[in-house]
Write an enzyme that holds these catalytic residues in place. Structure first.
Site: not given
Length: 187
Positions: A18, A40, A48
Site C-alpha cells: 500500500y 478512513e 489503518w
C-alpha cells in the site's frame, strides 16, 4: 542499496505494498476519493492496518463502493452488513457510509464534481510537508472536515480528514529518508 520507506510500512506485506504503490499518490477520481473517505471513517478508533486487511471485504460488501448503489441501501442491507464478518460491523459507520453515498449522488446530480470540490478545499495542489513533524490535523484538514460536516458527512473529523488527505495525496508526509517522498512529489 536498500530502499528505505516510512517506518509504519515495514513488517507487513500489505502495508508495504500500500505504501509503495498508493499512499500519498494524488487521487483525482471522485469515486476513489469517496471510497477512501469511507474507509478512513471506518478506521476511527482502529488502525489503518485493520482496515487495509479488510479492504477487499469492504469493497465486496459495499458493491465496489459504487455511490449510486450504496445510496439505495435499505434497512435489510444494513442488517446484512452488520452480519458481514469481512468488514467492521459498526452500525453508525455503516449508516454514515450510506448517508455519504446519498450526499455524493446528490452533489453529482446537481452537477458538482466531488473531486474538484475537495481539491479546491485543499488548495488545488498537493502540499509537501517536511515529513518529520507530522501533525494529527491541520488548518486545511479542519476546513475540509467543517465543509464535509456541513454537507452532512459523518466520521469526517479533522484527524480523519488529515489521514485521508495523506492517503489521497493532498499531503505528502513521506519521511525525508523514504524513497517514495520524491517519487510522489513528481507524480
Amino acid at each position: 542499496m536498500t530502499m528505505r520507506r516510512c517506518s509504519w510500512a515495514e513488517g507487513d506485506a500489505q502495508m508495504t505494498a500500500y505504501h509503495d504503490a498508493e499512499w500519498g499518490v494524488p487521487v483525482h477520481d471522485s469515486r476513489l476519493l469517496w471510497e477512501m473517505l469511507v474507509l478512513e471513517g471506518f478506521q476511527a478508533g482502529l488502525s489503518w492496518r485493520t482496515i487495509l486487511h479488510r479492504r477487499d471485504g469492504f469493497r465486496s460488501a459495499f458493491d465496489q463502493f459504487d455511490p449510486a448503489v450504496v445510496a439505495r441501501y435499505d434497512q435489510a442491507k444494513i442488517e446484512a452488513l452488520m452480519a458481514d464478518a469481512r468488514i467492521i460491523r459498526a452500525r453508525a459507520k455503516i449508516e454514515a457510509a450510506i448517508g455519504g453515498a446519498r450526499i455524493y449522488v446528490a452533489m453529482q446530480e446537481a452537477g458538482e464534481d466531488f473531486s474538484a470540490w475537495l481539491w479546491g478545499l485543499a488548495g488545488g495542489a498537493p502540499v509537501r510537508n517536511d515529513g518529520i513533524h507530522v501533525p494529527a490535523s491541520s488548518p486545511t484538514s479542519e476546513a475540509i472536515s467543517r465543509a464535509l460536516k456541513a454537507r452532512g458527512f459523518k466520521f469526517v473529523g479533522p484527524t480523519i480528514a488529515y489521514a485521508w488527505m495523506q492517503a489521497v495525496g493532498m499531503i505528502n508526509d513521506h519521511a525525508p529518508y523514504c524513497f517514495r517522498r520524491d517519487q510522489v512529489s513528481a507524480a
